[in-house]
Every structure is written in structure tokens, then in C-alpha cells.
Design a protein around this motif. Structure first.
Motif, PDB file in Angstrom:
ATOM      1  N   GLN A 211       0.793  -1.237   0.000  1.00 51.15           N
ATOM      2  CA  GLN A 211       0.000   0.000   0.000  1.00 51.15           C
ATOM      3  C   GLN A 211       0.824   1.285   0.000  1.00 51.15           C
ATOM      4  OE1 GLN A 211      -3.989  -0.017   1.902  1.00 51.15           O
ATOM      5  NE2 GLN A 211      -3.029  -1.434   3.338  1.00 51.15           N
ATOM      6  N   MET A 212       2.125   1.183   0.136  1.00 55.60           N
ATOM      7  CA  MET A 212       2.966   2.368   0.266  1.00 55.60           C
ATOM      8  C   MET A 212       3.761   2.633  -1.017  1.00 55.60           C
ATOM      9  SD  MET A 212       2.133   3.065   3.369  1.00 55.60           S
ATOM     10  CE  MET A 212       1.410   2.191   4.772  1.00 55.60           C
ATOM     11  N   SER A 222       5.965  -1.984   5.987  1.00 56.81           N
ATOM     12  CA  SER A 222       4.571  -1.554   5.953  1.00 56.81           C
ATOM     13  C   SER A 222       3.733  -2.497   6.808  1.00 56.81           C
ATOM     14  CB  SER A 222       4.053  -1.555   4.512  1.00 56.81           C
ATOM     15  OG  SER A 222       2.679  -1.243   4.476  1.00 56.81           O
ATOM     16  N   SER A 224      -0.264  -3.106   8.509  1.00 59.51           N
ATOM     17  CA  SER A 224      -1.681  -2.756   8.612  1.00 59.51           C
ATOM     18  C   SER A 224      -2.135  -2.944  10.048  1.00 59.51           C
ATOM     19  CB  SER A 224      -2.512  -3.641   7.675  1.00 59.51           C
ATOM     20  OG  SER A 224      -2.162  -3.420   6.328  1.00 59.51           O
ATOM     21  N   ASP A 226      -5.312  -1.947  11.569  1.00 57.71           N
ATOM     22  CA  ASP A 226      -6.657  -1.385  11.441  1.00 57.71           C
ATOM     23  C   ASP A 226      -7.411  -1.265  12.756  1.00 57.71           C
ATOM     24  OD1 ASP A 226      -7.386  -1.273   8.280  1.00 57.71           O
ATOM     25  OD2 ASP A 226      -6.014  -2.912   8.712  1.00 57.71           O
ATOM     26  N   HIS A 257      -0.699   1.686   8.226  1.00 50.84           N
ATOM     27  CA  HIS A 257      -2.000   1.846   7.577  1.00 50.84           C
ATOM     28  C   HIS A 257      -3.114   1.468   8.541  1.00 50.84           C
ATOM     29  CE1 HIS A 257      -5.519   0.882   5.082  1.00 50.84           C
ATOM     30  NE2 HIS A 257      -5.532  -0.270   5.743  1.00 50.84           N
ATOM     31  N   CYS A 259      -7.589   1.446   7.944  1.00 53.96           N
ATOM     32  CA  CYS A 259      -8.831   1.945   7.383  1.00 53.96           C
ATOM     33  C   CYS A 259      -9.547   2.764   8.454  1.00 53.96           C
ATOM     34  CB  CYS A 259      -9.719   0.784   6.947  1.00 53.96           C
ATOM     35  SG  CYS A 259      -9.055  -0.189   5.575  1.00 53.96           S
ATOM     36  N   GLU A 279      -0.781   5.976   6.518  1.00 57.84           N
ATOM     37  CA  GLU A 279      -1.601   5.732   5.339  1.00 57.84           C
ATOM     38  C   GLU A 279      -3.062   5.702   5.755  1.00 57.84           C
ATOM     39  OE1 GLU A 279      -3.284   4.113   1.673  1.00 57.84           O
ATOM     40  OE2 GLU A 279      -3.710   3.601   3.754  1.00 57.84           O
ATOM     41  N   CYS A 280      -3.893   6.531   5.091  1.00 52.38           N
ATOM     42  CA  CYS A 280      -5.283   6.639   5.529  1.00 52.38           C
ATOM     43  C   CYS A 280      -6.162   7.196   4.412  1.00 52.38           C
ATOM     44  CB  CYS A 280      -5.373   7.541   6.757  1.00 52.38           C
ATOM     45  SG  CYS A 280      -4.765   9.230   6.492  1.00 52.38           S
TER      46      CYS A 280
END
Length: 361
Positions: A211-212, A222, A224, A226, A257, A259, A279-280
Motif C-alpha cells: 500500500q505504500m 509496511s 496494517s 486497522d 495503515h 482503514c 496511510e489513511c
């Protein structure tokens, strides 16, 4: 499409874009990158190594055809989000036309008290990740960058292994068991990530990764995380962020990251060391049911060294409006917009002009 053609095209793109990444990454003040990606199917069905490799190579080629973006593509041994849960014995369920899911194994906090540290070699899904890395390297002659698999944080993985309601309750009622349990997950993340890096080759690992905006041989990892959007800031500070800091220490930085809305936790990241990226999703046009407020993200991160990698969605007019509240000369910004093939150049130039007007004041 011939593999050598793919490699040659990547090298052409790399010559132009890689230095731009490093200039951006090393910049002290406000600067920006703009990214847009074609739709891909590498995050859906992944039922075999052959399917993962085929989908990756097709998507990599599609990404190389996009002229109006500032990033480079990379290959990904993506086999779902439950990789670390599977190591703790959780059942993996593959589906024909969708991403796999995982069933949590434990229902009570007592069941994970003193849980045994797993051997990654006995996990069928971790073995599949390594086989995907081998397959991607073989098919691309070891010439193209490969990221680590989608690394879910210890906090995320814990709620895939143990009933989520039980875990969140135990954060108040049985703190030590939660800490010990999540520490074992984090140790496994460090161990298996190092195994992947060695398998890929340090100079070819696309980092931070999933995602980066990433480059071969880049820094960090990286992750996640959430559940940062689900739990309260005090719980995040006590349980999640110390483990994220351990990952940052182990891999020379971390890109986080989540969500959903988690801007209320972002200011705490300034107290950590070597947090590289947040990351958002931001603004009402973002493809997230609960996007962050652009002003909240700006207040949380402006003036720090943390890059804000923001997903603004498909509506270019809404994206431009979001930048009025988000962009700041004290904020390093990656703007990701939805890909519209017919209007890719126009959309890139509109975002670029908007940001230049703000950053060059």
C-alpha cells in the motif's frame, strides 16, 4: 507480453522515478508525490501460487503503462490478511472469486494464556507466501522488486486468532495475558519478515511495502494496524503502539495503515521514533465508509517528519477540495487518486497545480 519486455519497461520507469522517491523521502520540508493505479486483481482470489504469480505479472505490466504517476510498481506475495493467524492454527478458507478469509480459533482469553510460540515452517499459508516469492523470482529472473506479504500488526492478528470482543474486553480485565499474547505475534512478525527479506534478497525487497510508495532496497516495513480505528487512544498507546515501535526498531522504520477514522491516535505517533508514513483515507470522496477529516490529519502530522499517504478517491473535484484543508507546507504528502484512464493526465496536472500553488507560497 515477454518477461524481458516487462523488465526493460520497468528499468525505463525506474530511471525516471526512483530518484524522485529518494528526493521526496529525504526532504526536510513540505513536498508531495501524486499516485494513481489501474484496477488490479492481486488482492482478490489467490488460491494457488500460479494464480498469484500470473495476476501479479499482469498487474505489474498494467501499472507500467501509467505515465501520470510518481511511484513504481512492485510484485507482492499476497495471500490474504490471515497469514500470521494461520501460524497460530486458524483455519484458512479460500474462495473462487474473492479474497480468502480466516476463522478465529480461540473464544476465551484463558485459551491464549501461555500460548506456544509457533514454528512458521508448519504454517501452510506461510509456506505458500515463500513459494510465491520463489515463483515470482523465477518468472521475473530475479530482476523485479518484491514486497513482503501483507503484514497485519500484532493487534490486528490477535483479533483474527481470538474472538475480537474477548480480546478488547481483556485489554481492561487481563492486561498481562494480552501483552504476552501480542508480543509472541510480534516476535513472529519480525522472524517471518526477516525470512522473507532473505528469500527475496535485501537489494530487491520493495520497502516499506504493501500500500505504500516503495522502492527496491528502501527502508522500513509496511504494517496494517486497522484496530487503531476501532479501539481508544489509551488502549492504542498501551497495547498497539509499543509493538509497532518494536517493528520500527527492527526494520529501520515503519509505515502504518489503518482503514477508518484514526486521526485521534495519529498525534501519538510523533512521540515514537522512525515512523515513516501514515496511510489513511481522507475526505468524503475517499473509498472508505469512515474517512478521516483532512483538517484532523493535517493537525496531527504537519510539522513532523511523518509522510501522510492519503487516499482521496475517484472524484477529482472532491479531491481538489480536500487538499484545501489537508495540504500544508509543513507536511510531506502522497496523494493517491482513483485511476481514470481517459483523464489520467488531466487529473494528475490538476492535483499537481493545486499542490504547487500551496507548497510554493
Amino acid at each position: 507480453m515477454e518477461i524481458q519486455q516487462l523488465i526493460d519497461r520497468y528499468e525505463q520507469r525506474r530511471e525516471v522515478r526512483e530518484q524522485k522517491f529518494w528526493d521526496f523521502f529525504r526532504a526536510d520540508g513540505g513536498s508531495f508525490l501524486i499516485v494513481q493505479h489501474p484496477p488490479g486483481n492481486i488482492w482478490t482470489a489467490c488460491n494457488s501460487v500460479e494464480e498469484v504469480c500470473r495476476n501479479n505479472i499482469e498487474y505489474f505490466w498494467d501499472c507500467l503503462q501509467v505515465d501520470w504517476t510518481d511511484d513504481l510498481p512492485f510484485l507482492s506475495p499476497w495471500v490474504g490478511t490471515g497469514v500470521y493467524a494461520n501460524a497460530f492454527g486458524c483455519e484458512y478458507v479460500f474462495r473462487d472469486h474473492d479474497a480468502p478469509h480466516v476463522h478465529y480459533r480461540y473464544h476465551l482469553i484463558e485459551e491464549v494464556r501461555g500460548i506456544e510460540y509457533p514454528d512458521y515452517r508448519k504454517s501452510p499459508i506461510m509456506t505458500m507466501v515463500l513459494d510465491c516469492i520463489d515463483g515470482l523470482q523465477e518468472r521475473t529472473r530475479g530482476k523485479l522488486p518484491i514486497a513482503l506479504t501483507d503484514t497485519q500488526s500484532a493487534f490486528d492478528a490477535a483479533t483474527l486468532i481470538l474472538d475480537a470482543c474477548e480480546l478488547f474486553s481483556a485489554c481492561y480485565e487481563d492486561e498481562q495475558t494480552v501483552v504476552d499474547f501480542m508480543r509472541k505475534i510480534n516476535d513472529l512478525i519480525i522472524e517471518f519478515s526477516r525470512v522473507q527479506i532473505e528469500r527475496i534478497g535485501p537489494e530487491l525487497v520493495a520497502r516499506p511495502g504493501h500500500q505504500m510508495v516503495s522502492v527496491a532496497g528502501g527502508p522500513g516495513i509496511s504494517v496494517s494496524d486497522d484496530n487503531l480505528a476501532v479501539s481508544s487512544p489509551p488502549i492504542n498507546r498501551k497495547f498497539a503502539l509499543p509493538l509497532d515501535q518494536q517493528l520500527a526498531d527492527a526494520f529501520g522504520g515503519i509505515a502504518l495503515h489503518s482503514c477508518g477514522v484514526w486521526a485521534y491516535t495519529m498525534p501519538m505517533l510523533r512521540e515514537m521514533s522512525n515512523v515513516q508514513v501514515v496511510e489513511c483515507a481522507v475526505g468524503e470522496g475517499a473509498n472508505d465508509p469512515n474517512p478521516n477529516s483532512p483538517a484532523d490529519v493535517r493537525r496531527a502530522l504537519a510539522g513532523s517528519s511523518i509522510i501522510a499517504k492519503t487516499r482521496l478517491g475517484d472524484d477529482i473535484d472532491k479531491a481538489l477540495a480536500v487538499l484545501d484543508e489537508l495540504a500544508d507546507t509543513r507536511l510531506k504528502l502522497v496523494v493517491e487518486i482513483g485511476y481514470d484512464e481517459e483523464n489520467a493526465e488531466r487529473n494528475y496536472r490538476l492535483i499537481e497545480k493545486k499542490l504547487q500553488n500551496i507548497y510554493e507560497r
